[in-house]
Design a protein around this motif. Structure first.
Motif, PDB file in Angstrom:
ATOM      1  N   ARG A   4       3.740  -3.318  -3.874  1.00 52.45           N
ATOM      2  CA  ARG A   4       4.846  -2.673  -3.286  1.00 52.45           C
ATOM      3  C   ARG A   4       4.053  -1.891  -3.042  1.00 52.45           C
ATOM      4  NH1 ARG A   4       7.834  -4.139  -8.091  1.00 52.45           N
ATOM      5  NH2 ARG A   4       7.554  -2.055  -8.923  1.00 52.45           N
ATOM      6  N   GLN A   5       2.970  -0.715  -3.033  1.00 54.67           N
ATOM      7  CA  GLN A   5       2.815   0.092  -2.477  1.00 54.67           C
ATOM      8  C   GLN A   5       1.762  -0.505  -1.026  1.00 54.67           C
ATOM      9  OE1 GLN A   5       3.174   3.159  -2.674  1.00 54.67           O
ATOM     10  NE2 GLN A   5       4.609   2.809  -4.522  1.00 54.67           N
ATOM     11  N   PHE A   6       0.607  -1.842  -1.088  1.00 57.32           N
ATOM     12  CA  PHE A   6      -0.030  -1.708  -0.608  1.00 57.32           C
ATOM     13  C   PHE A   6       0.540  -2.491   0.416  1.00 57.32           C
ATOM     14  CE2 PHE A   6      -2.829  -5.440   1.419  1.00 57.32           C
ATOM     15  CZ  PHE A   6      -3.647  -4.451   1.681  1.00 57.32           C
TER      16      PHE A   6
ATOM     17  N   ARG B 139       2.511   0.124   2.984  1.00 48.67           N
ATOM     18  CA  ARG B 139       1.072   0.883   3.151  1.00 48.67           C
ATOM     19  C   ARG B 139       0.551   0.500   4.616  1.00 48.67           C
ATOM     20  NH1 ARG B 139      -3.410   4.508   0.374  1.00 48.67           N
ATOM     21  NH2 ARG B 139      -1.281   4.348  -0.765  1.00 48.67           N
ATOM     22  N   ASN B 140       0.842  -1.272   4.348  1.00 47.82           N
ATOM     23  CA  ASN B 140      -0.298  -1.491   5.293  1.00 47.82           C
ATOM     24  C   ASN B 140       0.580  -3.686   5.370  1.00 47.82           C
ATOM     25  OD1 ASN B 140      -3.028  -1.044   5.199  1.00 47.82           O
ATOM     26  ND2 ASN B 140      -2.428  -1.708   2.929  1.00 47.82           N
ATOM     27  N   PRO B 141       1.803  -3.005   6.755  1.00 46.56           N
ATOM     28  CA  PRO B 141       2.742  -4.765   6.247  1.00 46.56           C
ATOM     29  C   PRO B 141       2.062  -5.571   7.660  1.00 46.56           C
ATOM     30  CG  PRO B 141       3.430  -2.810   8.456  1.00 46.56           C
ATOM     31  CD  PRO B 141       2.250  -2.298   6.751  1.00 46.56           C
ATOM     32  N   ASN B 142       0.679  -5.186   7.873  1.00 46.68           N
ATOM     33  CA  ASN B 142       0.626  -6.431   9.085  1.00 46.68           C
ATOM     34  C   ASN B 142      -0.634  -7.510   8.188  1.00 46.68           C
ATOM     35  OD1 ASN B 142       1.805  -6.260  10.734  1.00 46.68           O
ATOM     36  ND2 ASN B 142       0.671  -4.730  11.377  1.00 46.68           N
ATOM     37  N   LEU B 143      -0.788  -7.119   6.765  1.00 45.43           N
ATOM     38  CA  LEU B 143      -1.565  -7.714   5.297  1.00 45.43           C
ATOM     39  C   LEU B 143      -1.489  -8.422   4.682  1.00 45.43           C
ATOM     40  CD1 LEU B 143      -4.681  -4.608   5.357  1.00 45.43           C
ATOM     41  CD2 LEU B 143      -3.849  -6.837   6.756  1.00 45.43           C
ATOM     42  N   MET B 144      -1.943  -8.971   3.793  1.00 42.52           N
ATOM     43  CA  MET B 144      -1.078 -10.077   3.490  1.00 42.52           C
ATOM     44  C   MET B 144      -1.830 -10.091   1.673  1.00 42.52           C
ATOM     45  SD  MET B 144      -0.958 -13.919   3.189  1.00 42.52           S
ATOM     46  CE  MET B 144      -0.408 -14.426   5.244  1.00 42.52           C
ATOM     47  N   MET B 145      -0.887  -9.727   0.739  1.00 43.64           N
ATOM     48  CA  MET B 145      -0.781  -9.835  -0.552  1.00 43.64           C
ATOM     49  C   MET B 145       0.195 -10.111  -1.656  1.00 43.64           C
ATOM     50  SD  MET B 145      -1.668  -6.435  -3.160  1.00 43.64           S
ATOM     51  CE  MET B 145      -2.834  -6.059  -2.689  1.00 43.64           C
ATOM     52  N   TRP B 146      -0.316 -11.297  -1.931  1.00 46.98           N
ATOM     53  CA  TRP B 146       0.435 -12.313  -2.629  1.00 46.98           C
ATOM     54  C   TRP B 146       0.079 -11.744  -4.757  1.00 46.98           C
ATOM     55  CZ3 TRP B 146       0.639 -17.440  -0.280  1.00 46.98           C
ATOM     56  CH2 TRP B 146       1.018 -17.359   1.070  1.00 46.98           C
ATOM     57  N   VAL B 147       1.159 -12.552  -5.188  1.00 47.12           N
ATOM     58  CA  VAL B 147       1.244 -12.303  -6.891  1.00 47.12           C
ATOM     59  C   VAL B 147       1.105 -13.892  -7.928  1.00 47.12           C
ATOM     60  CG1 VAL B 147       1.585 -11.233  -8.898  1.00 47.12           C
ATOM     61  CG2 VAL B 147       2.135  -9.949  -6.630  1.00 47.12           C
TER      62      VAL B 147
END
Length: 121
Positions: free
Chosen positions: A17-19, A22-30
């Protein structure tokens, strides 16, 4: 192309959520999200998924992950990299580190490596 992160299921989703805030154009999945390995997937299978989809794995697993990575490489496979979180960093400091890596890394920089956060200065 920017790096993509997969958080293992034992990493608190607050990092995602925090990443992404701060970085809406990057990708972080769980792990467990749609399109990712389901929760409970074994680490060797997660490494194969990361290889296939070009995601760096973000984990707290300091113990068995080096063994899994060595076995993965011994099978002539590769992984974009594994980042191990530090319990000495705050969530904000960790997000700063992950942002720096995503924005400042070159293609293949972390391939087949385990990197412990924080990065050396």
């Amino acid at each position: 192309m920017a790096l993509k992160y997969l958080l293992d299921e034992n990493v608190d989703k607050v990092y995602q959520r925090q990443f992404l805030r701060r970085n809406p154009n990057l990708m972080m999945w769980v792990v467990g999200d749609p399109g990712t390995p389901p929760r409970g997937t074994l680490d060797p299978e997660i490494l194969c998924w990361c290889e296939e989809h070009n995601f760096l794995l973000v984990t707290n697993n300091r113990t068995s992950m080096p063994v899994h990575l060595a076995e993965h490489i011994a099978q002539s496979r590769h992984t974009p990299g594994i980042l191990v979180l530090s319990d000495k960093l705050t969530i904000g400091q960790t997000i700063d580190e992950l942002t720096l890596i995503a924005e400042g890394s070159f293609d293949g920089e972390y391939q087949d490596q385990i990197v412990h956060l924080p990065l050396p200065q």
